[in-house]
Design an enzyme around this catalytic site. Structure first.
Site, PDB file in Angstrom:
ATOM      1  N   CYS A 197       2.252   6.336 -59.231  1.00 50.05           N
ATOM      2  CA  CYS A 197       3.204   7.387 -58.873  1.00 50.05           C
ATOM      3  C   CYS A 197       2.878   8.699 -59.837  1.00 50.05           C
ATOM      4  CB  CYS A 197       4.738   6.933 -58.986  1.00 50.05           C
ATOM      5  SG  CYS A 197       6.022   8.368 -58.998  1.00 50.05           S
ATOM      6  N   CYS A 238       2.980  10.690 -56.471  1.00 53.23           N
ATOM      7  CA  CYS A 238       3.939  11.230 -56.328  1.00 53.23           C
ATOM      8  C   CYS A 238       3.901  12.572 -57.114  1.00 53.23           C
ATOM      9  CB  CYS A 238       5.250  10.685 -56.623  1.00 53.23           C
ATOM     10  SG  CYS A 238       5.362   8.889 -55.978  1.00 53.23           S
ATOM     11  N   LYS A 264       0.747  14.785 -56.713  1.00 55.44           N
ATOM     12  CA  LYS A 264       1.158  15.284 -55.284  1.00 55.44           C
ATOM     13  C   LYS A 264       1.985  16.690 -55.247  1.00 55.44           C
ATOM     14  CE  LYS A 264       4.348  14.332 -52.796  1.00 55.44           C
ATOM     15  NZ  LYS A 264       4.531  13.081 -52.204  1.00 55.44           N
ATOM     16  N   TYR A 316       3.430   9.298 -44.222  1.00 53.35           N
ATOM     17  CA  TYR A 316       3.855  10.226 -45.252  1.00 53.35           C
ATOM     18  C   TYR A 316       2.570  11.059 -45.697  1.00 53.35           C
ATOM     19  CZ  TYR A 316       8.383   7.776 -46.726  1.00 53.35           C
ATOM     20  OH  TYR A 316       9.605   7.259 -46.492  1.00 53.35           O
ATOM     21  N   GLU A 358       1.810  15.264 -45.443  1.00 56.28           N
ATOM     22  CA  GLU A 358       2.035  15.833 -46.807  1.00 56.28           C
ATOM     23  C   GLU A 358       0.862  16.450 -47.286  1.00 56.28           C
ATOM     24  OE1 GLU A 358       5.582  13.507 -49.223  1.00 56.28           O
ATOM     25  OE2 GLU A 358       3.783  13.138 -49.817  1.00 56.28           O
ATOM     26  N   HIS A 399      29.512  28.308 -50.634  1.00 54.82           N
ATOM     27  CA  HIS A 399      29.031  29.275 -49.801  1.00 54.82           C
ATOM     28  C   HIS A 399      28.587  30.388 -50.522  1.00 54.82           C
ATOM     29  CE1 HIS A 399      29.195  31.716 -46.304  1.00 54.82           C
ATOM     30  NE2 HIS A 399      29.890  32.636 -47.045  1.00 54.82           N
ATOM     31  N   GLU A 407      26.217  23.648 -47.014  1.00 53.72           N
ATOM     32  CA  GLU A 407      27.306  23.601 -46.406  1.00 53.72           C
ATOM     33  C   GLU A 407      27.684  23.452 -45.070  1.00 53.72           C
ATOM     34  OE1 GLU A 407      29.545  27.883 -46.262  1.00 53.72           O
ATOM     35  OE2 GLU A 407      27.612  28.546 -46.738  1.00 53.72           O
TER      36      GLU A 407
HETATM   37  P1  NDP Z   1       2.113   4.942 -43.555  1.00 54.84           P
HETATM   38  O1  NDP Z   1       2.099   3.399 -43.378  1.00 54.84           O
HETATM   39  O2  NDP Z   1       3.123   5.713 -43.605  1.00 54.84           O
HETATM   40  O3  NDP Z   1       1.208   5.570 -42.510  1.00 54.84           O
HETATM   41  C1  NDP Z   1      -0.005   5.266 -42.080  1.00 54.84           C
HETATM   42  C2  NDP Z   1      -0.540   5.848 -41.013  1.00 54.84           C
HETATM   43  O4  NDP Z   1      -1.914   5.456 -40.424  1.00 54.84           O
HETATM   44  C3  NDP Z   1       0.327   5.931 -39.760  1.00 54.84           C
HETATM   45  O5  NDP Z   1       0.342   7.040 -39.203  1.00 54.84           O
HETATM   46  C4  NDP Z   1      -0.494   4.879 -38.776  1.00 54.84           C
HETATM   47  O6  NDP Z   1      -0.360   5.061 -37.291  1.00 54.84           O
HETATM   48  C5  NDP Z   1      -1.891   5.284 -39.132  1.00 54.84           C
HETATM   49  N1  NDP Z   1      -2.831   4.168 -38.623  1.00 54.84           N
HETATM   50  C6  NDP Z   1      -2.759   2.719 -39.256  1.00 54.84           C
HETATM   51  N2  NDP Z   1      -3.786   2.111 -38.831  1.00 54.84           N
HETATM   52  C7  NDP Z   1      -4.255   2.889 -37.578  1.00 54.84           C
HETATM   53  C8  NDP Z   1      -5.422   2.902 -36.603  1.00 54.84           C
HETATM   54  N3  NDP Z   1      -6.090   1.465 -36.348  1.00 54.84           N
HETATM   55  N4  NDP Z   1      -5.552   3.781 -36.037  1.00 54.84           N
HETATM   56  C9  NDP Z   1      -5.142   4.992 -36.238  1.00 54.84           C
HETATM   57  N5  NDP Z   1      -3.936   5.218 -36.949  1.00 54.84           N
HETATM   58  C10 NDP Z   1      -3.513   4.089 -37.764  1.00 54.84           C
HETATM   59  O7  NDP Z   1       1.023   4.966 -44.885  1.00 54.84           O
HETATM   60  P2  NDP Z   1       0.795   6.259 -45.824  1.00 54.84           P
HETATM   61  O8  NDP Z   1      -0.690   5.844 -46.435  1.00 54.84           O
HETATM   62  O9  NDP Z   1       1.116   7.748 -45.162  1.00 54.84           O
HETATM   63  O10 NDP Z   1       1.830   5.902 -46.945  1.00 54.84           O
HETATM   64  C11 NDP Z   1       1.846   4.546 -47.759  1.00 54.84           C
HETATM   65  C12 NDP Z   1       3.064   4.538 -48.297  1.00 54.84           C
HETATM   66  O11 NDP Z   1       3.340   5.228 -49.438  1.00 54.84           O
HETATM   67  C13 NDP Z   1       4.401   4.732 -47.584  1.00 54.84           C
HETATM   68  O12 NDP Z   1       4.795   3.434 -46.962  1.00 54.84           O
HETATM   69  C14 NDP Z   1       5.521   5.180 -48.335  1.00 54.84           C
HETATM   70  O13 NDP Z   1       6.440   4.776 -48.652  1.00 54.84           O
HETATM   71  C15 NDP Z   1       4.776   5.798 -49.573  1.00 54.84           C
HETATM   72  N6  NDP Z   1       4.576   7.381 -49.833  1.00 54.84           N
HETATM   73  C16 NDP Z   1       6.044   7.919 -50.063  1.00 54.84           C
HETATM   74  C17 NDP Z   1       6.006   9.308 -50.046  1.00 54.84           C
HETATM   75  C18 NDP Z   1       7.361  10.002 -50.282  1.00 54.84           C
HETATM   76  O14 NDP Z   1       8.322   9.250 -50.518  1.00 54.84           O
HETATM   77  N7  NDP Z   1       7.192  11.442 -50.010  1.00 54.84           N
HETATM   78  C19 NDP Z   1       4.676  10.179 -50.180  1.00 54.84           C
HETATM   79  C20 NDP Z   1       3.356   9.366 -49.932  1.00 54.84           C
HETATM   80  C21 NDP Z   1       3.449   8.070 -49.891  1.00 54.84           C
HETATM   81  P3  NDP Z   1       0.833   4.439 -36.507  1.00 54.84           P
HETATM   82  O15 NDP Z   1       2.251   4.933 -37.133  1.00 54.84           O
HETATM   83  O16 NDP Z   1       0.452   4.983 -35.029  1.00 54.84           O
HETATM   84  O17 NDP Z   1       0.841   2.996 -36.746  1.00 54.84           O
END
Ligand code: NDP
Length: 456
Positions: free
Chosen positions: A42, A47, A50, A176, A180, A433, A438
């Site tokens: 983080c 976080c 980022k 996510y 982002e 307001h 609101e």
């Molecule tokens: P996520 O699990 O959110 O997303 C992974 C992405 O990869 C999905 O879109 C998924 O697609 C895609 N994917 C996985 N396998 C394949 C495949 N074989 N082919 C194509 N696409 C694929 O992971 P992130 O890496 O984005 O984030 C990891 C964690 O970090 C999250 O769980 C989150 O909690 C945390 N995080 C939180 C943030 C915040 O609070 N603002 C910011 C950044 C990270 P599909 O959906 O189709 O499976």
């Protein structure tokens, strides 16, 4: 066996640091082991940097919008290397704050890679530590095994160390991290293609937010290449080529792999001492974060429950209070607010409309408008806000928002949702307001009533 400590924590990220400090407050003798930098994902490569990059990106539109408010000659050029230097200074400062917090909190920091040698012993570079309780908080790391070739792309680690904005960027994934960085780097000047396999980004989020985010990203100039499975990534002299299942190929100078993260459990000796792991390699824990070995607990992303920093911190503190203060507590994972720092950002807490409808009938209240600031300079960005209300007892089950300040607004409303507020409580709350927030107090009639749904 002689015990050297009351608690050994493996992993110096948000969860590990919070748990070690809380246990020390309760009088425990604690050692915390970290192989890299205290602060963890983080603070060091997640976080915090980022969000600092997001702040840099947010100026891009502000400079443009300022003209609508009477400013003239607003010209600016972004130098990523200057941001990178400033970011490095800030992260170094925060790392120092973490180091000091540990020492001032009476926790012994131990540098090195910890490895379990028994249910109560950890080896760190030849030094043997022993304690009746061990907490594993090693977090997670980017995964690169979704399909071939991903290992050649940047991950969220490297993208935060960029010193130049890539001219063209392929962001792979729709979660996510993908949305982002796609949003941020586009605002900073990169021509971004966001490639994901579903019809909308952010699987699992409220369907209306997903659709609106996709539309907003397109309006900001990103190319969304979606709805087609991704097969392999190739690297050549010109950059990267992403091959898709329909035969099409997406190309860019740089590529970011954002296809998910995996728990960091390799090399810790977990299986050898009997700690059960699931199919993804995460430590299996009970509601008290205890693993299958009674002297070993685990918190945060290494358990692959709700992978968010504040959740890891809450789990770690609940563990420390339970074990060292005899104040048994558990973390309720059902109502967890989260944000997606895109432009526009998303804030969400509680259930989506789709999740709520699986439990019973729901009333949906919504507002969709162009905020005062946007309307004034002729901007086209809209804000969308939604309350998901239990159709039977009128409890507010979810708050969903996409638009400026959504994360800040939803954080405050998370208190109301956690407390079980009803729609009538929102109605009797007097608005501030003029604000965007609101609108959540001014939604009088449902836009629709949704009957109970069945799982498709
Ligand atoms: P996520 O699990 O959110 O997303 C992974 C992405 O990869 C999905 O879109 C998924 O697609 C895609 N994917 C996985 N396998 C394949 C495949 N074989 N082919 C194509 N696409 C694929 O992971 P992130 O890496 O984005 O984030 C990891 C964690 O970090 C999250 O769980 C989150 O909690 C945390 N995080 C939180 C943030 C915040 O609070 N603002 C910011 C950044 C990270 P599909 O959906 O189709 O499976």
């Amino acid at each position: 066996m002689d015990m050297t400590h009351d608690l050994i924590v493996i992993g110096g990220g948000s969860g590990g640091v919070a748990g070690s400090r809380r246990a020390a407050v309760h009088g425990a003798k604690v050692a915390i082991i970290e192989a890299d930098r205290f602060g963890g994902t983080c603070v060091i490569r997640g976080c915090v940097p980022k969000k600092l990059m997001m702040y840099a990106a947010s100026f891009a539109h502000q400079f443009k919008d300022a003209e609508g408010f009477g400013w003239t000659d607003v010209r600016a050029r972004f130098e990523m290397a200057r941001w990178a230097d400033a970011k490095k200074r800030e992260i170094d400062r925060l790392e120092g704050v973490y180091d000091d917090m540990l020492v001032n909190g009476g926790v012994e920091p131990v540098r090195g890679r910890g490895r379990l040698v028994s249910a109560r012993e950890v080896d760190v570079g030849g030094r043997r530590l022993a304690a009746p309780r061990i907490l594993v908080a090693t977090g997670g790391a980017p995964a690169a095994d979704a399909f071939p070739g991903l290992a050649a792309a940047m991950t969220s680690n490297e993208v935060l160390d960029l010193r130049e904005v890539p001219e063209t960027l392929l962001v792979i994934g729709g979660g996510y991290i993908a949305v982002e960085f796609a949003s941020i780097l586009s605002a900073l000047g990169s021509r971004v293609t966001l490639a994901y396999r579903d019809s909308h980004p952010l699987r699992g989020f409220d369907a209306e937010l997903r659709g609106r985010l996709a539309k907003a990203l397109r309006e900001r100039g990103l190319t969304l290449a979606c709805g087609v499975a991704l097969e392999r990534l190739e690297r050549d002299d010109a950059g990267f080529a992403l091959h898709r299942a329909d035969g099409s190929v997406l190309r860019a100078a740089a590529a970011l792999n954002a296809t998910g993260r995996k728990p960091s459990t390799a090399g810790l000796g977990l299986a050898e001492v009997g700690v059960k792991l699931d199919a993804r390699g995460a430590i299996v824990v009970d509601d008290d974060s205890r693993s299958s070995v009674p002297s070993i607990w685990a918190v945060g992303d290494v358990t692959d429950r709700v992978n968010l920093t504040p959740v890891a911190i809450a789990e770690a503190r609940a563990f420390a209070d339970t074990e060292f203060d005899k104040d048994p507590r558990r973390v309720d994972h059902r109502v967890v607010a989260s944000a997606v720092f895109t432009d526009p950002p998303i804030g969400t807490v509680g259930l989506t409309e789709q999740q709520a409808a699986l439990r019973g009938p729901v009333d949906i209240y919504a507002a969709d408008f162009r905020p005062m600031k946007e309307a004034f300079f002729g901007g086209s960005q809209r804000t969308f806000m939604k309350l998901v209300v239990d159709g039977l007892d009128q409890r507010v089950l979810g708050v969903q928002m996409i638009g400026p300040d959504a994360p800040e607004i939803v954080q405050s409303l998370a208190v109301a949702v956690t407390c079980g507020a009803r729609k009538a409580d929102f109605d009797r709350t007097i608005a501030v307001h003029p604000t965007v927030a609101e609108e959540f107090m001014l939604m009088r009639t449902p836009v629709r009533r949704v009957p109970q749904a069945t799982l498709s």
